[in-house]
Design a protein around this motif. Structure first.
Motif, PDB file in Angstrom:
ATOM      1  N   ASP A  65       8.275  -4.196  11.969  1.00  0.00           N
ATOM      2  CA  ASP A  65       8.682  -4.058  10.561  1.00  0.00           C
ATOM      3  C   ASP A  65       8.525  -5.378   9.818  1.00  0.00           C
ATOM      4  N   ARG A  66       8.850  -6.472  10.497  1.00  0.00           N
ATOM      5  CA  ARG A  66       8.712  -7.779   9.863  1.00  0.00           C
ATOM      6  C   ARG A  66       7.239  -8.083   9.565  1.00  0.00           C
ATOM      7  N   LEU A  67       6.374  -7.668  10.474  1.00  0.00           N
ATOM      8  CA  LEU A  67       4.935  -7.849  10.268  1.00  0.00           C
ATOM      9  C   LEU A  67       4.440  -6.984   9.111  1.00  0.00           C
ATOM     10  N   ALA A  68       4.918  -5.740   9.055  1.00  0.00           N
ATOM     11  CA  ALA A  68       4.480  -4.821   8.002  1.00  0.00           C
ATOM     12  C   ALA A  68       4.988  -5.254   6.631  1.00  0.00           C
ATOM     13  N   ALA A  69       6.170  -5.872   6.602  1.00  0.00           N
ATOM     14  CA  ALA A  69       6.736  -6.306   5.321  1.00  0.00           C
ATOM     15  C   ALA A  69       6.041  -7.541   4.772  1.00  0.00           C
ATOM     16  N   SER A  70       5.300  -8.236   5.617  1.00  0.00           N
ATOM     17  CA  SER A  70       4.598  -9.435   5.173  1.00  0.00           C
ATOM     18  C   SER A  70       3.419  -9.059   4.286  1.00  0.00           C
ATOM     19  N   GLU A  71       3.154  -9.873   3.280  1.00  0.00           N
ATOM     20  CA  GLU A  71       2.014  -9.633   2.402  1.00  0.00           C
ATOM     21  C   GLU A  71       0.688 -10.012   3.059  1.00  0.00           C
ATOM     22  N   TYR A  72       0.781 -10.678   4.202  1.00  0.00           N
ATOM     23  CA  TYR A  72      -0.426 -11.158   4.857  1.00  0.00           C
ATOM     24  C   TYR A  72      -1.092 -10.093   5.721  1.00  0.00           C
ATOM     25  N   PHE A  73      -0.315  -9.158   6.271  1.00  0.00           N
ATOM     26  CA  PHE A  73      -0.856  -8.223   7.247  1.00  0.00           C
ATOM     27  C   PHE A  73      -0.652  -6.774   6.807  1.00  0.00           C
ATOM     28  N   ASN A  74      -1.639  -5.965   7.146  1.00  0.00           N
ATOM     29  CA  ASN A  74      -1.589  -4.534   6.856  1.00  0.00           C
ATOM     30  C   ASN A  74      -1.820  -3.773   8.162  1.00  0.00           C
ATOM     31  N   ILE A  75      -0.758  -3.153   8.685  1.00  0.00           N
ATOM     32  CA  ILE A  75      -0.858  -2.446   9.955  1.00  0.00           C
ATOM     33  C   ILE A  75      -1.622  -1.138   9.739  1.00  0.00           C
TER      34      ILE A  75
END
Length: 361
Positions: A65-75
Motif C-alpha cells: 500500500d505504501r508503494l501504491a500510494a507513492s507518486e513514483y510507482f504504479n503497481i
C-alpha cells in the motif's frame, strides 16, 4: 555619437522587420524551454511495478500500500513467482519488480535485518537504461523503508523534490544565449557581405569598429530580453527558485552574452555566406555545448581527454556558475573562478575577432 546611434537604430529596425530573425530569437528559446522543462525529464514518476508475494499478511500489505500510494510507482500487477515478474519486464509490461521474502512479516517482527538472515525483499530492475535503473532502485529503497526497518537518514540539499528542471534551466540558459547570440551576429554581418552593402557601410564616416559594435548592440539588448524571459519562465512556469543574487546572475550573463557575440563576429570573418555561417555555428557550438558542457552528462564521468577538451567550451563555466548562483544561492565569490575564466575568454575572443576583421579589411 549621433551617427553611431543612427547605425544602432537602423540595425534594430532591420532586425524587427525580419520575421524569421524574430522567430528564431524568441520562438526557439520558448520552444526549447518547454521541451527541456516538460518533455525531456529525468524525474521518476509512474514507474510500472509488478509485485511478487507469496503471503498476504498485514505487514506485506502495508508495504504494498505504501508503494501504491507513492507518486513514483504504479503497481500494474501482482504475481506469484519472480519468473513471472521477469517475463513481464522482458515483454516491456513492467519496469521494476519487488519480490517479498516468504517470511517477510516474521523477519520484521523479529528484527532480522542482517545478511545472514536473508533479505527482506529483492528488486528486479530493467537495466537497459542504467541511469534510470539506478534512480528507480534508489526511490524503491526509500519508499519501502519504514520506521521499523533500519534506514539511512537522507537529506537532499537545494533540490529536495529532485526535479530535473533545477538541472536543465541553467543549462538551457547557457545553450540558448550562446547559440542565439553567436548565430545571429555571424549571419547579420555575412548578410551584408552577400548583398554587397558592407563596403557601403565601411565607406561611411563612421569607423569600421563602430559599425561592428553598432550591429552587435541590438543583439545584446535582445539577448538581455531573452535572459529575462528565461528567468521568468523558470521561476513561474517550472517553479525553479532563484536563490542567489539577481545582480550577480545578470552581470555574469552579460559577460557571457558579450563572449557569444564576439564568437559570432569571429565566425562571420571566416564565413562568406549565411549558410556557411549557420553550418559553422551548428558544428562549432551545438555539439560541444550539448556533449561537453556538463549540460546533460557529468564532466567528471567523461574520459580524461574529453575533460581536457571541455575546458575550452565556454558554456561549461557559465552553466556551472548559474547552477551555483540560482540553485545553491551562493555569492559571487564562490563563482570567482568561473567568472575569471569567462572574462578571459571574452577578452581573448573579442581581440581575436576584431583583429581578424581589421586584417580582412
Amino acid at each position: 555619437m549621433k551617427k553611431f546611434i543612427g547605425f544602432v537604430i537602423k540595425e534594430t529596425k532591420h532586425i524587427l522587420r525580419d520575421k524569421r530573425t524574430m522567430l528564431i530569437l524568441f520562438g526557439m528559446p520558448t520552444v526549447l524551454m518547454i521541451i527541456f522543462g516538460f518533455a525531456i525529464t529525468n524525474d521518476v514518476k509512474n514507474v510500472r511495478t509488478v509485485v511478487v508475494t507469496s503471503s498476504t499478511d498485514h505487514l506485506t500489505q502495508q508495504a504494498i500500500d505504501r508503494l501504491a500510494a507513492s507518486e513514483y510507482f504504479n503497481i500494474v500487477k501482482t504475481v506469484d513467482t519472480p519468473q513471472d515478474a521477469e517475463l513481464m519486464i522482458r515483454n516491456q509490461k513492467a519496469d521494476i519488480a519487488i519480490v517479498f521474502a516468504k517470511d517477510f512479516a516474521k523477519k520484521i517482527n523479529n528484527r532480522q535485518y542482517h545478511s545472514q538472515s536473508g533479505s527482506l525483499f529483492q528488486l528486479i530492475v530493467d537495466g537497459s537504461d542504467p541511469n534510470m535503473a539506478q534512480q528507480w532502485t534508489s526511490y524503491a529503497m526509500q519508499t519501502m523503508t519504514n520506521s521499523r526497518q533500519p534506514a539511512v537518514n537522507l537529506k537532499l540539499l537545494y533540490n529536495p523534490q529532485m526535479k530535473s528542471a533545477y538541472n536543465f534551466v541553467p543549462a538551457i540558459m547557457g545553450m540558448l544565449l550562446m547559440l542565439v547570440c553567436a548565430m545571429m551576429t555571424s549571419v547579420s554581418i555575412v548578410r551584408e557581405k552577400e548583398r554587397g552593402t558592407m563596403e557601403v557601410l565601411l565607406a561611411s564616416p563612421v569607423r569600421p569598429l563602430m559599425i561592428i559594435v553598432a550591429k552587435a548592440v541590438p543583439y545584446l539588448i535582445l539577448a538581455f530580453l531573452i535572459l529575462i524571459a528565461i528567468l521568468t519562465m523558470s521561476r513561474f512556469v517550472f517553479d525553479v527558485p532563484i536563490r542567489g543574487s539577481l545582480v550577480s546572475i545578470v552581470g555574469l550573463s552579460l559577460v557571457y552574452i558579450i563572449l557569444a557575440l564576439s564568437l559570432g563576429l569571429l565566425i562571420s570573418n571566416v564565413a562568406d555566406t549565411q549558410l556557411t555561417a549557420l553550418l559553422l555555428s551548428a558544428m562549432v557550438l551545438l555539439m560541444p555545448i550539448v556533449m561537453l558542457s556538463g549540460m546533460m552528462f557529468p564532466i567528471e564521468s567523461m574520459p580524461e581527454i574529453l575533460q581536457w577538451v571541455s575546458m575550452i567550451v565556454p558554456p561549461r563555466y557559465y552553466i556551472a556558475a548559474m547552477r551555483k548562483l540560482m540553485i545553491m544561492g551562493v555569492g559571487i565569490r564562490e563563482v570567482a573562478q568561473e567568472s575569471i575564466i569567462l572574462i578571459s575568454m571574452t577578452l581573448a575572443l573579442m581581440t581575436l575577432a576584431l583583429a581578424k576583421f581589421k586584417k580582412r579589411l
